[in-house]
Design a protein around this motif. Structure first.
Motif, short mmCIF file in Angstrom:
data_model
loop_
_atom_site.label_atom_id
_atom_site.label_comp_id
_atom_site.label_asym_id
_atom_site.label_seq_id
_atom_site.Cartn_x
_atom_site.Cartn_y
_atom_site.Cartn_z
N GLU A 104 0.87 -1.18 0.00
CA GLU A 104 0.00 0.00 0.00
C GLU A 104 0.91 1.22 0.00
O GLU A 104 1.77 1.36 0.86
CB GLU A 104 -0.90 0.02 1.23
CG GLU A 104 -1.80 1.23 1.27
CD GLU A 104 -2.76 1.21 2.44
OE1 GLU A 104 -3.10 2.31 2.94
OE2 GLU A 104 -3.19 0.11 2.87
N TYR A 105 0.70 2.09 -0.98
CA TYR A 105 1.48 3.33 -1.09
C TYR A 105 0.52 4.50 -0.87
O TYR A 105 -0.53 4.57 -1.49
CB TYR A 105 2.13 3.44 -2.47
CG TYR A 105 2.88 4.73 -2.66
CD1 TYR A 105 4.16 4.88 -2.18
CD2 TYR A 105 2.28 5.81 -3.32
CE1 TYR A 105 4.85 6.09 -2.33
CE2 TYR A 105 2.95 7.01 -3.48
CZ TYR A 105 4.23 7.14 -2.98
OH TYR A 105 4.90 8.33 -3.13
N ARG A 106 0.91 5.45 0.01
CA ARG A 106 0.08 6.63 0.30
C ARG A 106 0.89 7.89 0.05
O ARG A 106 2.02 8.00 0.51
CB ARG A 106 -0.36 6.64 1.76
CG ARG A 106 -1.41 5.64 2.09
CD ARG A 106 -1.79 5.74 3.58
NE ARG A 106 -2.95 4.91 3.81
CZ ARG A 106 -4.20 5.35 3.78
NH1 ARG A 106 -4.45 6.62 3.58
NH2 ARG A 106 -5.20 4.53 3.98
N GLN A 123 7.92 4.92 -4.21
CA GLN A 123 9.01 4.28 -3.46
C GLN A 123 8.43 3.29 -2.47
O GLN A 123 7.69 3.68 -1.57
CB GLN A 123 9.86 5.33 -2.76
CG GLN A 123 10.58 6.22 -3.74
CD GLN A 123 11.44 7.26 -3.05
OE1 GLN A 123 11.06 7.83 -2.04
NE2 GLN A 123 12.61 7.48 -3.61
N LEU A 124 8.80 2.03 -2.63
CA LEU A 124 8.33 0.98 -1.74
C LEU A 124 9.39 0.63 -0.72
O LEU A 124 10.59 0.78 -0.98
CB LEU A 124 7.98 -0.27 -2.55
CG LEU A 124 6.91 -0.13 -3.63
CD1 LEU A 124 6.65 -1.47 -4.29
CD2 LEU A 124 5.62 0.43 -3.05
N SER A 125 8.95 0.14 0.41
CA SER A 125 9.88 -0.33 1.43
C SER A 125 10.50 -1.65 0.96
O SER A 125 9.97 -2.31 0.05
CB SER A 125 9.15 -0.56 2.75
OG SER A 125 8.28 -1.67 2.64
N GLN A 126 11.58 -2.04 1.59
CA GLN A 126 12.21 -3.31 1.23
C GLN A 126 11.27 -4.48 1.51
O GLN A 126 11.22 -5.44 0.76
CB GLN A 126 13.54 -3.51 1.98
CG GLN A 126 14.35 -4.69 1.48
CD GLN A 126 14.69 -4.60 0.00
OE1 GLN A 126 15.17 -3.59 -0.48
NE2 GLN A 126 14.42 -5.67 -0.74
N THR A 127 10.47 -4.38 2.57
CA THR A 127 9.49 -5.42 2.89
C THR A 127 8.46 -5.57 1.77
O THR A 127 8.11 -6.68 1.37
CB THR A 127 8.77 -5.11 4.22
OG1 THR A 127 9.77 -5.01 5.25
CG2 THR A 127 7.76 -6.17 4.59
N ASP A 128 7.98 -4.42 1.24
CA ASP A 128 7.03 -4.45 0.14
C ASP A 128 7.65 -5.09 -1.11
O ASP A 128 7.02 -5.89 -1.79
CB ASP A 128 6.53 -3.04 -0.19
CG ASP A 128 5.66 -2.46 0.91
OD1 ASP A 128 5.09 -3.23 1.71
OD2 ASP A 128 5.55 -1.22 0.96
N LYS A 129 8.89 -4.72 -1.41
CA LYS A 129 9.58 -5.30 -2.57
C LYS A 129 9.76 -6.81 -2.38
O LYS A 129 9.56 -7.58 -3.32
CB LYS A 129 10.95 -4.64 -2.77
CG LYS A 129 10.86 -3.20 -3.22
CD LYS A 129 12.25 -2.59 -3.30
CE LYS A 129 12.20 -1.11 -3.59
NZ LYS A 129 13.54 -0.51 -3.61
N ASP A 130 10.11 -7.21 -1.17
CA ASP A 130 10.27 -8.65 -0.88
C ASP A 130 8.95 -9.39 -1.06
O ASP A 130 8.93 -10.50 -1.60
CB ASP A 130 10.81 -8.86 0.54
CG ASP A 130 12.26 -8.39 0.69
OD1 ASP A 130 12.95 -8.19 -0.33
OD2 ASP A 130 12.68 -8.22 1.86
#
Length: 179
Positions: A104-106, A123-130
């Motif tokens: 989820e991106y806000r 820009q996604l967090s590393q957790t989101d990319k994983d």
């Protein structure tokens, strides 16, 4: 004798520095999704379902894909109600089941015109990319997604209470291909 020696040197250099025919290679898969959000507010939203199989670059190489890796994403405003703004622009990406959230991106304080000719880098967090890469690791089964784009507490200078936002989201993945 010089000719033979020259040919041997050229062939040797070609073999040492040449292309390995058994080496992996990579291509980018660009996945564009068009959104047309229309509503009377206070929130406008649209859901889109899409699959990797919707794209020729995936279909042309599906049997050679060793790995798919998420690379990047961007948002672009194509058209909108005059001076459209909102408290939040929200992009959610789910697995094909529609209930397992991948990310989820806000973006708070969204103003549509700011992204008309200037893409917004998502820009996604590393957790989101994983999470995305884990889902894509079994791409022959897990190749579909549900995307939801919304704007909360939408406002504009439109004298009617009808709001619209035409936007494009681009996702880019890297396909690692076997020879």
């Amino acid at each position: 004798m010089k000719r033979i020696l020259s040919i041997i040197i050229v062939l040797s250099l070609s073999l040492i520095n040449g292309c390995d025919p058994f080496e992996d290679y990579y291509i980018n898969l660009k996945m564009e999704q068009q959104f047309q959000l229309i509503g009377i507010g206070p929130n406008i939203e649209q859901q889109i379902n899409f699959c990797l199989t919707d794209y020729d670059d995936y279909n042309d190489n599906v049997d050679k894909i060793a790995q798919i890796k998420y690379m990047d994403a961007a948002y672009i405003t194509m058209d909108a109600s005059q001076n459209l703004s909102g408290d939040n622009l929200i992009l959610k990406l789910y697995q094909s089941d529609g209930s397992t959230l991948l990310f989820e991106y806000r973006l708070p304080s969204f103003v549509a015109s700011e992204y008309r000719n200037k893409p917004l880098h998502i820009q996604l967090s590393q957790t989101d990319k994983d999470n995305l890469n884990r889902y894509l690791s079994n791409h022959k089964i897990n190749n579909c997604f549900k995307a939801i784009l919304s704007v909360e507490n939408v406002q504009s200078d439109n004298p009617l209470s009808l709001f619209y936002l035409n936007a494009k989201i681009e996702f880019v993945a890297e396909l690692k291909l076997n020879p």
